[in-house]
Design an enzyme around this catalytic site. Sequence first.
Site, PDB file in Angstrom:
ATOM      1  N   HIS A  49       0.834  -1.209   0.000  1.00  0.00           N
ATOM      2  CA  HIS A  49       0.000   0.000   0.000  1.00  0.00           C
ATOM      3  C   HIS A  49       0.866   1.256   0.000  1.00  0.00           C
ATOM      4  O   HIS A  49       1.979   1.272   0.527  1.00  0.00           O
ATOM      5  CB  HIS A  49      -0.966  -0.018   1.186  1.00  0.00           C
ATOM      6  N   CYS A 434      -4.081 -23.091 -17.936  1.00  0.00           N
ATOM      7  CA  CYS A 434      -4.657 -24.431 -17.722  1.00  0.00           C
ATOM      8  C   CYS A 434      -4.636 -24.816 -16.249  1.00  0.00           C
ATOM      9  O   CYS A 434      -5.133 -25.869 -15.880  1.00  0.00           O
ATOM     10  CB  CYS A 434      -3.973 -25.473 -18.609  1.00  0.00           C
ATOM     11  N   CYS A 439       0.657 -29.932 -16.271  1.00  0.00           N
ATOM     12  CA  CYS A 439       1.922 -30.215 -15.573  1.00  0.00           C
ATOM     13  C   CYS A 439       1.804 -30.865 -14.204  1.00  0.00           C
ATOM     14  O   CYS A 439       2.800 -31.298 -13.633  1.00  0.00           O
ATOM     15  CB  CYS A 439       2.748 -28.928 -15.457  1.00  0.00           C
TER      16      CYS A 439
HETATM   17  C1  LIG Z   1      -8.254 -11.083   1.080  1.00  0.00           C
HETATM   18  C2  LIG Z   1      -7.118 -10.332   1.734  1.00  0.00           C
HETATM   19  C3  LIG Z   1      -6.423  -9.359   1.016  1.00  0.00           C
HETATM   20  C4  LIG Z   1      -5.377  -8.665   1.619  1.00  0.00           C
HETATM   21  N1  LIG Z   1      -4.657  -7.792   0.868  1.00  0.00           N
HETATM   22  C5  LIG Z   1      -3.586  -7.161   1.415  1.00  0.00           C
HETATM   23  C6  LIG Z   1      -2.783  -6.308   0.622  1.00  0.00           C
HETATM   24  O1  LIG Z   1      -2.977  -6.197  -0.585  1.00  0.00           O
HETATM   25  N2  LIG Z   1      -1.772  -5.637   1.216  1.00  0.00           N
HETATM   26  C7  LIG Z   1      -1.517  -5.749   2.550  1.00  0.00           C
HETATM   27  O2  LIG Z   1      -0.618  -5.062   3.031  1.00  0.00           O
HETATM   28  N3  LIG Z   1      -2.232  -6.613   3.319  1.00  0.00           N
HETATM   29  C8  LIG Z   1      -3.243  -7.331   2.786  1.00  0.00           C
HETATM   30  N4  LIG Z   1      -3.961  -8.216   3.533  1.00  0.00           N
HETATM   31  C9  LIG Z   1      -3.544  -8.457   4.911  1.00  0.00           C
HETATM   32  C10 LIG Z   1      -2.355  -9.418   4.974  1.00  0.00           C
HETATM   33  O3  LIG Z   1      -2.576 -10.545   4.165  1.00  0.00           O
HETATM   34  C11 LIG Z   1      -2.152  -9.854   6.427  1.00  0.00           C
HETATM   35  O4  LIG Z   1      -2.053  -8.700   7.217  1.00  0.00           O
HETATM   36  C12 LIG Z   1      -0.905 -10.684   6.620  1.00  0.00           C
HETATM   37  O5  LIG Z   1      -0.834 -11.742   5.700  1.00  0.00           O
HETATM   38  C13 LIG Z   1      -0.891 -11.241   8.039  1.00  0.00           C
HETATM   39  O6  LIG Z   1       0.290 -11.988   8.192  1.00  0.00           O
HETATM   40  P1  LIG Z   1       0.523 -12.848   9.495  1.00  0.00           P
HETATM   41  O7  LIG Z   1       1.902 -13.364   9.416  1.00  0.00           O
HETATM   42  O8  LIG Z   1       0.130 -12.064  10.698  1.00  0.00           O
HETATM   43  O9  LIG Z   1      -0.556 -14.018   9.426  1.00  0.00           O
HETATM   44  P2  LIG Z   1      -0.535 -15.476   8.614  1.00  0.00           P
HETATM   45  O10 LIG Z   1      -0.025 -15.284   7.276  1.00  0.00           O
HETATM   46  O11 LIG Z   1      -1.864 -16.020   8.811  1.00  0.00           O
HETATM   47  O12 LIG Z   1       0.551 -16.250   9.454  1.00  0.00           O
HETATM   48  C14 LIG Z   1       0.272 -16.859  10.688  1.00  0.00           C
HETATM   49  C15 LIG Z   1       0.885 -18.247  10.650  1.00  0.00           C
HETATM   50  O13 LIG Z   1       0.748 -18.872  11.931  1.00  0.00           O
HETATM   51  C16 LIG Z   1       0.597 -20.247  11.727  1.00  0.00           C
HETATM   52  N5  LIG Z   1       0.028 -20.865  12.929  1.00  0.00           N
HETATM   53  C17 LIG Z   1      -1.225 -20.742  13.406  1.00  0.00           C
HETATM   54  N6  LIG Z   1      -1.389 -21.516  14.511  1.00  0.00           N
HETATM   55  C18 LIG Z   1      -0.187 -22.119  14.721  1.00  0.00           C
HETATM   56  C19 LIG Z   1       0.272 -23.060  15.698  1.00  0.00           C
HETATM   57  N7  LIG Z   1      -0.532 -23.559  16.661  1.00  0.00           N
HETATM   58  N8  LIG Z   1       1.558 -23.496  15.626  1.00  0.00           N
HETATM   59  C20 LIG Z   1       2.403 -23.030  14.641  1.00  0.00           C
HETATM   60  N9  LIG Z   1       1.990 -22.164  13.685  1.00  0.00           N
HETATM   61  C21 LIG Z   1       0.717 -21.712  13.737  1.00  0.00           C
HETATM   62  C22 LIG Z   1      -0.335 -20.308  10.522  1.00  0.00           C
HETATM   63  O14 LIG Z   1      -0.287 -21.561   9.877  1.00  0.00           O
HETATM   64  C23 LIG Z   1       0.187 -19.168   9.659  1.00  0.00           C
HETATM   65  O15 LIG Z   1       1.114 -19.606   8.689  1.00  0.00           O
HETATM   66  C24 LIG Z   1      -5.019  -8.931   2.969  1.00  0.00           C
HETATM   67  C25 LIG Z   1      -5.718  -9.917   3.680  1.00  0.00           C
HETATM   68  C26 LIG Z   1      -6.740 -10.629   3.070  1.00  0.00           C
HETATM   69  C27 LIG Z   1      -7.437 -11.719   3.831  1.00  0.00           C
END
Ligand SMILES: Cc1cc2nc3c(=O)[nH]c(=O)nc-3n(C[C@H](O)[C@H](O)[C@H](O)COP(=O)(O)OP(=O)(O)OC[C@H]3O[C@@H](n4cnc5c(N)ncnc54)[C@H](O)[C@@H]3O)c2cc1C
Length: 481
Positions: A49, A434, A439
């Site tokens: 962003h 596809c 693949c």
């Molecule tokens: C549809 C959508 C569009 C978005 N678009 C944007 C965008 O364009 N730009 C932007 O800046 N943000 C965007 N966001 C927000 C962004 O995707 C999130 O803020 C970001 O991915 C969060 O990252 P995270 O590491 O906190 O969470 P996650 O990616 O969910 O990572 C958390 C990890 O913890 C692991 N976990 C959970 N429980 C356990 C456990 N018990 N033991 C070990 N591991 C565990 C999970 O498997 C996961 O891999 C979007 C979100 C969505 C849903």
Amino acid sequence: MYDVIIIGGGIVGCALARELSRYNLRLALLEKEVEVGFGTSKTNSGIIHAGHHSPPDTLKGQFEWSGNQQWADLAQELKFGFKQIGELLIAHKHEDLQYLEDLKKQGDARGVTGLEIWGQKRIRKEEPNLSHTILKALHAPTAAVINPYEACFGLIECARQNGLELFCNHPVLSIKKGKNNFSLETPQKNFTTRIILNAAGLFADCIAAMVEANNFSISPRKGEEYLLDRRLQGIVTHLIFPPPSTTSKGVLIIPTVDGPIMVGPTAEDIDNREDLSTSYSGADKVFAAVLKSCPSISERDTITEFAGLRAVSENNDFIIELSPVINFYNIVGIQSPGLTAAPAIAIYVTEILRDNGLSLVRKQIWKANIDGPPHFAAMSPEEREAAIGEDPAYSRIVCRCELVTEAEVLYAIKHGARTLDGVKFRVRAGMGRCQGGFCTTRIMDLLAQESGVPLTEITKRGSGSEICIPRHDIIPIEDHR
Ligand SMILES: Cc1cc2nc3c(=O)[nH]c(=O)nc-3n(C[C@H](O)[C@H](O)[C@H](O)COP(=O)(O)OP(=O)(O)OC[C@H]3O[C@@H](n4cnc5c(N)ncnc54)[C@H](O)[C@@H]3O)c2cc1C
């Protein structure tokens, strides 16, 4: 005994891992999925962003712009695609024009560069396929696009080469608090650490509850996205944003870093943290909104669709703090712009750790760059010939749509891919028109061969997404090959 264990290998956990790998710490990351980035971080819009969207009195606002400014360097160091295509926030209605002015002021005050309000003439010149009913647009040239999973892979590979220990397929089941440490139970083995960083996304409240550090709750908000055929590539060249709703930034038109256009996401509060289904009603909402801005986009151009779940906290902002439990930190409620903000969040958390007494001594040698995957499709004819001369696996095309060779698939597997999605997200095999129709079986063969497991254990994205069902009464797979 580790100094720091990060729970969760999303973009936040991976950024933390890389940042902390600069210091002399014994560091591990535990991820429940089969690969990093397989939670919310692979199912988002991939937008860095521009920096002006979030209000100044929020953590989102604090980290959006500082995060934005780090991605160009990260992309270069970690060899993933990054295009600074800029964004247009459009106004169809006179009531929305004030919002454009206010947002520009907010961005200017933060130091976001290049913000400009464009009139109809400029909009038509730059984006002739947008609706002629658009009155004005706020142009933000600092917005960019990436593939979020490539960023996760790059960050974690860099952290690993600098000493981080990565344990995928290791869900944390319970945590016991000792006098000066924590003991974490996973199905494979137990871990002990002085400090825990809870970056478990949608499940962060469950992790915090294991040590009664859950002074917050998380609820899922679903977003459906629709990827369109390459036929529409170039129909818009900027990210197109409407004015936001109360729950999201609205339905966007996204020229992805690889070229194809994506549209979405929706924003729907749901109860089930595992529900990644898409729906007819979601598609209807997305295409109704998109048609208003760009009339030539049609739902029939969809080649694939997916949903992601935002981890929403009660106050709708990030929560980044030392919890009530000493040495247990929550980095949670990281919804949009969490991808953008992740590198800035990682630096902020490092400073909180330092302020709370963690000794942070920089390593004498720390490697910022990784080699990154080869990209046959982007090579010149001379480069292709040289690559084939060095390794004949470059002469065997595995994915015809995206022109991905066997050498690239083998590279992906060597660098941690264990699933079809892991290969696809690292080197694009299976990502074309596809969608793996041609693949998939070839990639499964290579995964089975290189990982030494039977084809029946090859999955799309981890346990529960197996492609072949074992049938013990048919010819064994080895003979079949
Ligand atoms: C549809 C959508 C569009 C978005 N678009 C944007 C965008 O364009 N730009 C932007 O800046 N943000 C965007 N966001 C927000 C962004 O995707 C999130 O803020 C970001 O991915 C969060 O990252 P995270 O590491 O906190 O969470 P996650 O990616 O969910 O990572 C958390 C990890 O913890 C692991 N976990 C959970 N429980 C356990 C456990 N018990 N033991 C070990 N591991 C565990 C999970 O498997 C996961 O891999 C979007 C979100 C969505 C849903």
